[in-house]
Design an enzyme around this catalytic site. Structure first.
Site, short mmCIF file in Angstrom:
data_model
loop_
_atom_site.label_atom_id
_atom_site.label_comp_id
_atom_site.label_asym_id
_atom_site.label_seq_id
_atom_site.Cartn_x
_atom_site.Cartn_y
_atom_site.Cartn_z
N ARG A 157 0.84 -1.20 0.00
CA ARG A 157 0.00 0.00 0.00
C ARG A 157 0.87 1.25 0.00
NH1 ARG A 157 -1.25 2.53 4.47
NH2 ARG A 157 -1.41 0.65 5.73
N TYR B 226 -16.04 17.17 -15.62
CA TYR B 226 -16.54 15.81 -15.61
C TYR B 226 -17.58 15.63 -14.49
CZ TYR B 226 -16.50 10.82 -14.45
OH TYR B 226 -16.87 9.54 -14.13
N ASP C 181 -6.33 18.77 -15.03
CA ASP C 181 -6.73 17.43 -15.43
C ASP C 181 -6.39 17.28 -16.92
OD1 ASP C 181 -8.08 15.12 -16.28
OD2 ASP C 181 -9.67 15.39 -14.80
N LYS D 113 -7.82 5.88 -19.15
CA LYS D 113 -8.08 6.40 -20.49
C LYS D 113 -6.87 6.22 -21.41
CE LYS D 113 -12.04 7.72 -18.65
NZ LYS D 113 -11.88 7.63 -17.20
#
Length: 415
Positions: A56, A108, A180, A205
């Site tokens: 982690r 978004y 972004d 993406k």
């Protein structure tokens, strides 16, 4: 977290992405780097460990992916997260109660939902603005936000925001400027070069590019910000999985090869849509009449392969358009090798309430295409058939007229 400790190479980013980690396996001399799936790593003694102790916190495979992304974006380092939304959440953890976040009105839908929810519970304040409007720069100076959020091109209208101008305002008022860059990728835009402090991606993406991984990343311009976002990534437990990081790294090896095909196909489709009588407006920065065309020419090295457009006839025309479409999957997401068509009103931006959608200019007749790398003649033929179906329904909106329109569209499909 991965921090770039070595001097930057003069080698092209294309070559570095293709060859990232090659030869790292000194045990078996594998060409490609192995996947390190282990949850934990040996300590030498109580309290004494090597570079890695628990996945982690840090993992060799994830660090290699983060290092590659940071090199592509020109940052000092990056974190890789479990999703694009967790990357956004990590970036906004730098805000405290009372801090103001300025965000684009047509961002978004998932970003809008998160920003609104956090503001409602008092985590920070948010104000949605139109950053493509030059007057909003002066508004920002008056409001003095702690963070300025840029999404350029925006989702779904592909509006263009001047990164350098907003980064300058952020610098003057002591704000953090976050960009972004999901819609373009570092192949076509590198916001840090224009003064942004952080760059966020949904690696789902273009960076991964094969629609088989969900992930995100935050790239930092300086080490202090990198330390902060790495701390929050670990504390929140939103680090990306090693296998997902491996697949994302695999995707980035072909990013520069895929991008020109995406864009070449998109430009032909923009031309097709722009000549259609049933399309009332095409949104793509390559068009000279696009309001952000000149800014895009300055800050982008490519036009991108997302295209949005509005159909005459609204929702009925949309339903006819997507009914029977063959080479554009009706699905959310973008940036994969396959072409997609998305209806923002009911899909990506459904989490926004209706007044917010309308204020952002999102109507029921708006569609967004993510143009893939298929043979363009097949995509064009598919769109031509879809446009004929949309044209057949005309302006019919209800009752018998709508039923007649659907029957006409079905007849076009059968031809």
């Amino acid at each position: 977290m991965s921090k770039l400790n070595r001097p930057r190479s003069s080698t092209s980013p294309v070559t570095r992405a293709v060859r990232a980690g090659l030869g790292a396996d000194t045990t078996h001399r594998a060409v490609m780097p192995p996947i390190h799936l282990s949850t934990n790593f040996f300590f030498d003694a109580p309290g004494v460990c090597g570079t890695y102790d628990y996945t982690r916190t840090a993992n060799p495979t994830r660090d290699l992916a983060a290092e590659t992304i940071a090199e592509l974006e020109g940052g000092c380092g990056a974190v890789v997260t479990s999703s694009g939304m967790s990357a956004i959440a990590v970036a906004t953890r730098l805000l405290s109660a009372g801090d103001l976040l300025l965000a684009p009105r047509d961002c978004y839908g998932g970003s809008y939902r998160l920003f609104s929810a956090e503001s409602n519970r008092g985590t920070y304040r948010v104000q949605f603005i139109n950053p493509w409007d030059p007057e909003s720069l002066e508004l920002a100076r008056q409001l003095r936000p702690r963070m300025i959020w840029i999404e350029t091109p925006s989702n779904p209208h592909l509006r263009i925001t001047d990164i350098a101008a907003w980064a300058g305002v952020a610098r003057d008022i002591g704000a953090i400027c976050v960009a972004d860059n999901t819609f373009l990728s570092p192949v076509n835009q590198r916001p840090l070069e224009f003064g942004a402090d952080l760059v966020v991606h949904s690696t789902t993406k273009f960076l991964n590019g094969h629609s088989d991984v969900v992930g995100g990343t935050v790239v930092a311009a300086d080490e202090d910000l990198l330390e902060d976002i790495a701390w929050w990534t670990n504390a929140m437990g939103v680090s990306g999985a090693p296998f997902d990081s491996y697949l994302t790294l695999r995707g980035m090896r072909t990013l520069h090869a895929r991008s020109p095909v995406h864009e070449a196909n998109a430009l032909r489709i923009v031309d097709l849509l722009d000549r259609s009588d049933v399309v009332t407006r095409v949104h793509h920065p390559s068009l000279p009449n696009h309001p952000g065309h000149d800014i895009a020419r300055r800050q982008q090295t490519g036009w991108g392969s997302l295209v949005s457009f509005e159909l005459r006839g609204g929702r009925v025309a949309v339903d006819a358009f997507v009914d029977g479409i063959e080479h554009f999957a009706l699905a959310e997401s973008l940036g994969g090798v396959e072409s997609l068509v998305t209806h923002p009103w009911t899909m990506t931006h459904a989490s926004m309430d209706e007044p917010a959608r309308l204020a952002a200019g999102i109507g029921e007749g708006l569609l967004r295409l993510s143009v893939g790398i298929e043979a363009c003649e097949d995509l064009e033929a598919d769109l031509n058939r879809a446009l004929l179906r949309a044209e057949a329904v005309g302006g019919a909106t209800d009752g018998a007229a709508a039923r007649t329109a659907r029957e006409a569209a079905a007849a076009v499909t059968a031809q």
